[in-house]
Write a protein that holds these residues in place. Structure first.
Motif, PDB file in Angstrom:
ATOM      1  N   SER A 124      42.007  41.424  46.223  1.00 29.45           N
ATOM      2  CA  SER A 124      41.098  42.510  45.852  1.00 29.45           C
ATOM      3  C   SER A 124      40.879  43.425  47.048  1.00 29.45           C
ATOM      4  CB  SER A 124      39.758  41.941  45.376  1.00 29.45           C
ATOM      5  OG  SER A 124      38.795  42.965  45.218  1.00 29.45           O
ATOM      6  N   SER A 125      40.732  44.693  46.787  1.00 28.09           N
ATOM      7  CA  SER A 125      40.416  45.631  47.860  1.00 28.09           C
ATOM      8  C   SER A 125      38.924  45.753  48.090  1.00 28.09           C
ATOM      9  CB  SER A 125      40.991  47.013  47.541  1.00 28.09           C
ATOM     10  OG  SER A 125      40.454  47.509  46.318  1.00 28.09           O
ATOM     11  N   ASP A 126      38.098  45.457  47.069  1.00 28.66           N
ATOM     12  CA  ASP A 126      36.652  45.658  47.183  1.00 28.66           C
ATOM     13  C   ASP A 126      35.830  44.387  46.986  1.00 28.66           C
ATOM     14  OD1 ASP A 126      36.966  45.227  44.481  1.00 28.66           O
ATOM     15  OD2 ASP A 126      36.297  47.215  43.852  1.00 28.66           O
ATOM     16  N   GLY A 127      36.471  43.249  46.726  1.00 30.75           N
ATOM     17  CA  GLY A 127      35.737  42.006  46.506  1.00 30.75           C
ATOM     18  C   GLY A 127      35.130  41.894  45.120  1.00 30.75           C
ATOM     19  N   THR A 128      35.404  42.865  44.243  1.00 27.44           N
ATOM     20  CA  THR A 128      34.850  42.866  42.889  1.00 27.44           C
ATOM     21  C   THR A 128      35.945  42.856  41.828  1.00 27.44           C
ATOM     22  OG1 THR A 128      32.881  44.059  43.637  1.00 27.44           O
ATOM     23  CG2 THR A 128      33.362  44.125  41.276  1.00 27.44           C
ATOM     24  N   ASN A 129      36.939  43.708  41.986  1.00 25.38           N
ATOM     25  CA  ASN A 129      38.044  43.807  41.035  1.00 25.38           C
ATOM     26  C   ASN A 129      39.255  43.070  41.608  1.00 25.38           C
ATOM     27  OD1 ASN A 129      36.733  45.747  39.120  1.00 25.38           O
ATOM     28  ND2 ASN A 129      36.693  47.005  40.966  1.00 25.38           N
ATOM     29  N   TRP A 130      39.772  42.086  40.843  1.00 31.18           N
ATOM     30  CA  TRP A 130      40.788  41.171  41.364  1.00 31.18           C
ATOM     31  C   TRP A 130      42.101  41.327  40.613  1.00 31.18           C
ATOM     32  CZ3 TRP A 130      39.713  38.350  45.656  1.00 31.18           C
ATOM     33  CH2 TRP A 130      38.366  38.278  46.031  1.00 31.18           C
ATOM     34  N   THR A 131      43.212  41.216  41.368  1.00 33.47           N
ATOM     35  CA  THR A 131      44.568  41.233  40.823  1.00 33.47           C
ATOM     36  C   THR A 131      45.209  39.870  41.054  1.00 33.47           C
ATOM     37  OG1 THR A 131      44.819  43.596  41.270  1.00 33.47           O
ATOM     38  CG2 THR A 131      46.833  42.310  40.964  1.00 33.47           C
ATOM     39  N   ARG A 132      45.810  39.313  40.009  1.00 34.57           N
ATOM     40  CA  ARG A 132      46.390  37.977  40.092  1.00 34.57           C
ATOM     41  C   ARG A 132      47.742  38.019  40.806  1.00 34.57           C
ATOM     42  NH1 ARG A 132      46.164  34.519  34.657  1.00 34.57           N
ATOM     43  NH2 ARG A 132      44.129  35.557  34.791  1.00 34.57           N
ATOM     44  N   LEU A 133      47.911  37.125  41.778  1.00 32.97           N
ATOM     45  CA  LEU A 133      49.182  36.980  42.483  1.00 32.97           C
ATOM     46  C   LEU A 133      49.965  35.765  42.004  1.00 32.97           C
ATOM     47  CD1 LEU A 133      48.165  37.716  46.188  1.00 32.97           C
ATOM     48  CD2 LEU A 133      49.143  39.296  44.522  1.00 32.97           C
ATOM     49  N   ALA A 134      49.279  34.699  41.624  1.00 30.33           N
ATOM     50  CA  ALA A 134      49.953  33.465  41.205  1.00 30.33           C
ATOM     51  C   ALA A 134      49.012  32.671  40.315  1.00 30.33           C
ATOM     52  CB  ALA A 134      50.354  32.629  42.417  1.00 30.33           C
ATOM     53  N   THR A 135      49.582  31.873  39.420  1.00 31.13           N
ATOM     54  CA  THR A 135      48.799  31.049  38.495  1.00 31.13           C
ATOM     55  C   THR A 135      49.395  29.648  38.443  1.00 31.13           C
ATOM     56  OG1 THR A 135      48.271  32.977  37.125  1.00 31.13           O
ATOM     57  CG2 THR A 135      47.959  30.805  36.130  1.00 31.13           C
ATOM     58  N   GLU A 136      48.524  28.639  38.550  1.00 31.18           N
ATOM     59  CA  GLU A 136      48.923  27.239  38.391  1.00 31.18           C
ATOM     60  C   GLU A 136      48.168  26.652  37.205  1.00 31.18           C
ATOM     61  OE1 GLU A 136      50.726  24.441  38.146  1.00 31.18           O
ATOM     62  OE2 GLU A 136      51.134  24.716  40.297  1.00 31.18           O
ATOM     63  N   THR A 137      48.889  25.980  36.294  1.00 31.65           N
ATOM     64  CA  THR A 137      48.243  25.367  35.131  1.00 31.65           C
ATOM     65  C   THR A 137      48.432  23.864  35.069  1.00 31.65           C
ATOM     66  OG1 THR A 137      50.214  25.795  33.781  1.00 31.65           O
ATOM     67  CG2 THR A 137      48.469  27.476  33.762  1.00 31.65           C
ATOM     68  N   ALA A 138      49.268  23.322  35.968  1.00 31.27           N
ATOM     69  CA  ALA A 138      49.521  21.876  35.947  1.00 31.27           C
ATOM     70  C   ALA A 138      49.577  21.341  37.371  1.00 31.27           C
ATOM     71  CB  ALA A 138      50.819  21.584  35.206  1.00 31.27           C
ATOM     72  N   GLY A 139      48.606  21.709  38.181  1.00 29.96           N
ATOM     73  CA  GLY A 139      48.586  21.292  39.577  1.00 29.96           C
ATOM     74  C   GLY A 139      48.374  19.795  39.729  1.00 29.96           C
ATOM     75  N   ASN A 140      49.040  19.203  40.724  1.00 24.01           N
ATOM     76  CA  ASN A 140      48.877  17.770  40.982  1.00 24.01           C
ATOM     77  C   ASN A 140      48.548  17.488  42.441  1.00 24.01           C
ATOM     78  OD1 ASN A 140      51.303  18.423  42.120  1.00 24.01           O
ATOM     79  ND2 ASN A 140      52.511  16.861  41.048  1.00 24.01           N
ATOM     80  N   GLY A 141      47.982  18.497  43.126  1.00 23.60           N
ATOM     81  CA  GLY A 141      47.561  18.285  44.503  1.00 23.60           C
ATOM     82  C   GLY A 141      48.688  18.466  45.493  1.00 23.60           C
ATOM     83  N   GLY A 142      48.519  17.893  46.667  1.00 22.38           N
ATOM     84  CA  GLY A 142      49.532  18.028  47.702  1.00 22.38           C
ATOM     85  C   GLY A 142      49.551  19.423  48.270  1.00 22.38           C
ATOM     86  N   THR A 143      50.752  19.926  48.535  1.00 25.58           N
ATOM     87  CA  THR A 143      50.927  21.245  49.121  1.00 25.58           C
ATOM     88  C   THR A 143      51.540  22.195  48.101  1.00 25.58           C
ATOM     89  OG1 THR A 143      51.215  20.356  51.351  1.00 25.58           O
ATOM     90  CG2 THR A 143      52.070  22.560  50.949  1.00 25.58           C
ATOM     91  N   ASP A 144      50.893  23.322  47.904  1.00 21.26           N
ATOM     92  CA  ASP A 144      51.432  24.386  47.051  1.00 21.26           C
ATOM     93  C   ASP A 144      51.782  25.566  47.948  1.00 21.26           C
ATOM     94  OD1 ASP A 144      50.976  22.876  44.788  1.00 21.26           O
ATOM     95  OD2 ASP A 144      49.013  23.766  44.402  1.00 21.26           O
ATOM     96  N   ASP A 145      53.038  25.957  47.964  1.00 20.32           N
ATOM     97  CA  ASP A 145      53.501  27.033  48.837  1.00 20.32           C
ATOM     98  C   ASP A 145      54.029  28.163  47.963  1.00 20.32           C
ATOM     99  OD1 ASP A 145      55.520  27.011  51.897  1.00 20.32           O
ATOM    100  OD2 ASP A 145      54.181  28.511  51.035  1.00 20.32           O
ATOM    101  N   TRP A 146      53.219  29.205  47.798  1.00 19.79           N
ATOM    102  CA  TRP A 146      53.585  30.337  46.950  1.00 19.79           C
ATOM    103  C   TRP A 146      54.274  31.391  47.806  1.00 19.79           C
ATOM    104  CZ3 TRP A 146      52.857  29.844  41.794  1.00 19.79           C
ATOM    105  CH2 TRP A 146      51.934  28.899  41.347  1.00 19.79           C
ATOM    106  N   THR A 147      55.538  31.665  47.528  1.00 22.15           N
ATOM    107  CA  THR A 147      56.300  32.643  48.290  1.00 22.15           C
ATOM    108  C   THR A 147      56.726  33.790  47.379  1.00 22.15           C
ATOM    109  OG1 THR A 147      58.381  31.476  47.884  1.00 22.15           O
ATOM    110  CG2 THR A 147      57.153  30.872  49.870  1.00 22.15           C
ATOM    111  N   GLY A 148      57.233  34.842  47.993  1.00 23.18           N
ATOM    112  CA  GLY A 148      57.697  35.986  47.223  1.00 23.18           C
ATOM    113  C   GLY A 148      56.589  36.764  46.554  1.00 23.18           C
TER     114      GLY A 148
END
Length: 453
Positions: A124-148
Motif C-alpha cells: 500500500s502507498s497510504d496504509g489504507t488501500n491495499w494491493t495483493r501481491l501473493a495469496t496462500e490458501t494451504a500454508g503448512n508453516g516453515g519457510t515461504d519464499d515469494w519471488t517474482g
C-alpha cells in the motif's frame, strides 16, 4: 501456552543411505548445472536486484501475545526472535514501513509453529488501500519464499485470515527484498501515547477497573512521552483522590507525562485545579500557567486549558506562542473537542481557539471529554472539509465509564465506544499517523499517514 520450536520449522527430505545420498547429490548437481547453463542472466540479475529493504524498519501489528513478541522482532535480523499475535483470533496482520515508493520483488517468511494456513501479502502507498501481491490458501508453516513479485508502495503487510493451529500467528522473520526509494526516509521519528478521562475511583484490585490496564498498555508501548487530555482524576479531582487512584496507575508514568486539565479538575472543593496543581506540580505548570508549550524533534506541542478559553491572557499567549515557533509540525491538545459524535457533542467553546490554530497551520488536535475514540478528516473551525484543515482525534477512553455514540458528525471517519485503550502516535519530521490500541494489545483502528502543513 503456545508450542515453541527452538528453530524455525522447515520442510525436509529424509535420505537414509550413502547410495541414496550420492544419487540425490548427483541429480541436484546436474539440475543446477542445467539451470545455470539455460538461465545464466536470470540468476545474476536476481542476485544483483534483490536487496533486503525491510530490516530495522518501523513495524506495527494488529496485536501481540505480550510485550516480548512485538512486531519489530520479525524485522530485527535475528533468527531466534519473533512476532506473535494474540491467540485464537482471526484475522491478524503485521506490517512494515519501507519508506516512500519502495519497489518489492520478493518476500520471505519464516514461520514459528503457530503459522498461517491462509494469508495474503499486500502492499500500500497510504496504509489504507491495499494491493495483493501473493495469496496462500494451504500454508503448512516453515519457510515461504515469494519471488517474482511486482509491487510499489510504502507499507507491506502479511494479512492472516486462517490459523494453521489453535493458537495465533507467529513469524521469526519477514524479509522484504527489492529497491528502496531514492527519497531520503523520514527523520526524527518518535512515538507518543495519549489518553483522556482516566482515573475512575477504583484500583487494580477490581477486575473491572480500567485505568490500571490503560497505564500498563501505555508503559508497554514505551513512547518518548505521554499526553493526557484532561479529566485525569474522577470525580472531583481532590489531591487525596489523585494519590489514591491516578497515582496507583498512570502515576508510574508521571516523569514523562505532559498533562492538561479537564472540567473535573475544576470541581475540587479546595479550589479550581487545586488538587491537579498540587499533584503534578511543575509538570503541569512548567511556565507558571495551566497552559504551556514545548518542542520535540520538528514538532511543536501546545497544551491548553479549555476550561478558560474565555481568558484573554491565555488567548494572547497562544497567538504569541504560535507566532514564535519555527517547527514544521504543530499539535495542540486540550479537553473539550470542537467536534464529537458522543454524548457531549460539539463544544463551541473551542471554535475561537481552532480559528487561531488553523491560521497558524496546526496539523493535529487531541481531545477527551467524550468517553469514546473518534477521528475526523481535516476540516476548519466552521466544519468545512479542507486539505489544509486540522485533523482532530477524540481519545477519551483512558479509564472512565464509556459513552455511547449519539449523533455522528460530518467528516467523522471512525468511531469506537466501549473499548478502553490509548492513542499510539507515530511522528516524524514531516508526517504523522496513529493507531488506537485496546488494553488487549490489539489495534482497533489505524489512521492514514498525513504530511504536515
Amino acid at each position: 501456552m503456545r508450542p515453541f520450536a527452538s528453530t524455525p520449522p522447515r520442510r525436509t527430505t529424509s535420505l537414509t543411505s550413502p547410495t541414496s545420498l550420492s544419487l540425490a547429490l548427483a541429480a541436484v548437481l546436474m539440475l543446477v548445472g542445467g539451470l545455470l547453463l539455460a538461465l545464466p542472466d536470470r540468476a545474476g540479475a536476481r542476485a544483483s536486484a534483490d536487496s533486503l529493504i525491510s530490516q530495522g524498519r518501523p513495524a506495527t501489528s494488529s496485536s501481540v501475545e505480550d510485550g516480548t513478541f512485538g512486531p519489530e522482532k520479525a524485522f530485527d535480523g535475528v533468527s531466534t526472535t519473533r512476532w506473535a499475535s494474540a491467540e485464537g483470533v482471526d484475522p491478524q496482520w503485521i506490517r512494515v514501513d519501507l519508506g516512500p515508493d519502495a519497489t518489492v520483488s520478493r518476500v520471505k517468511l519464516v514461520w514459528e509453529a503457530a503459522h498461517a494456513k491462509a494469508y495474503r501479502v499486500e502492499i500500500s502507498s497510504d496504509g489504507t488501500n491495499w494491493t495483493r501481491l501473493a495469496t496462500e490458501t494451504a500454508g503448512n508453516g516453515g519457510t515461504d519464499d515469494w519471488t517474482g513479485l511486482t509491487g510499489t508502495g510504502r507499507h507491506l503487510r502479511v494479512y492472516g485470515t486462517a490459523r494453521g493451529t489453535p493458537y495465533g500467528y507467529s513469524l521469526y522473520t519477514v524479509e522484504v527484498y527489492g529497491t528502496a526509494s531514492t527519497t531520503p526516509p523520514p527523520t526524527g521519528a518518535f512515538t507518543v501515547v495519549a489518553a483522556g478521562d482516566i482515573a475512575a475511583q477504583c484500583t487494580a484490585s477490581s477486575s473491572s477497573c480500567a485505568h490500571p490496564k490503560t497505564a500498563a498498555l501505555a508503559q508497554r508501548i514505551a513512547p518518548s512521552f505521554y499526553l493526557t487530555m484532561g479529566d485525569n482524576q474522577y470525580d472531583d479531582a481532590l489531591l487525596s483522590d489523585f494519590r489514591a487512584y491516578y497515582d496507583k496507575s498512570w502515576g508510574a508514568l508521571e516523569a514523562k507525562t505532559r498533562p492538561v486539565p479537564g472540567n473535573h479538575e475544576t470541581y475540587d472543593p479546595a479550589g479550581s485545579l487545586a488538587g491537579y496543581k498540587a499533584y503534578f506540580g511543575s509538570i503541569a505548570y512548567p511556565q507558571g500557567k495551566p497552559y504551556y508549550s514545548y518542542d520535540h524533534g520538528n514538532w511543536h506541542f501546545v497544551a491548553l486549558d479549555s476550561n478558560s478559553f474565555d481568558d484573554p491572557t491565555q488567548i494572547q499567549w497562544l497567538k504569541d506562542d504560535l507566532a514564535r515557533t519555527t517547527k514544521g509540525c504543530v499539535a495542540a491538545y486540550f479537553h473539550h473537542p470542537l467536534y464529537s459524535s458522543g454524548g457531549h457533542g460539539n463544544d463551541p467553546v473551542s471554535r475561537p481557539v481552532w480559528k487561531i490554530l488553523h491560521a497558524a497551520g496546526t496539523d493535529l488536535v487531541l481531545n477527551g471529554h467524550d468517553h469514546h475514540y473518534e477521528r475526523f478528516a481535516p476540516q476548519d473551525a466552521d466544519g468545512r472539509a479542507t486539505a489544509d484543515g486540522i485533523v482532530e482525534i477524540v481519545g477519551g477512553m483512558g479509564g472512565a465509564e464509556p459513552y455511547d455514540i449519539e449523533t455522528v458528525q460530518p467528516h467523522s471517519q471512525k468511531r469506537i465506544s466501549g473499548t478502553y485503550g490509548v492513542l499510539k502516535l507515530d511522528l516524524t519530521d514531516t508526517t504523522y499517523t496513529w493507531q488506537y490500541v485496546g488494553t488487549d494489545d490489539r489495534v482497533k483502528d489505524s489512521a492514514p499517514t498525513y504530511t504536515c502543513h
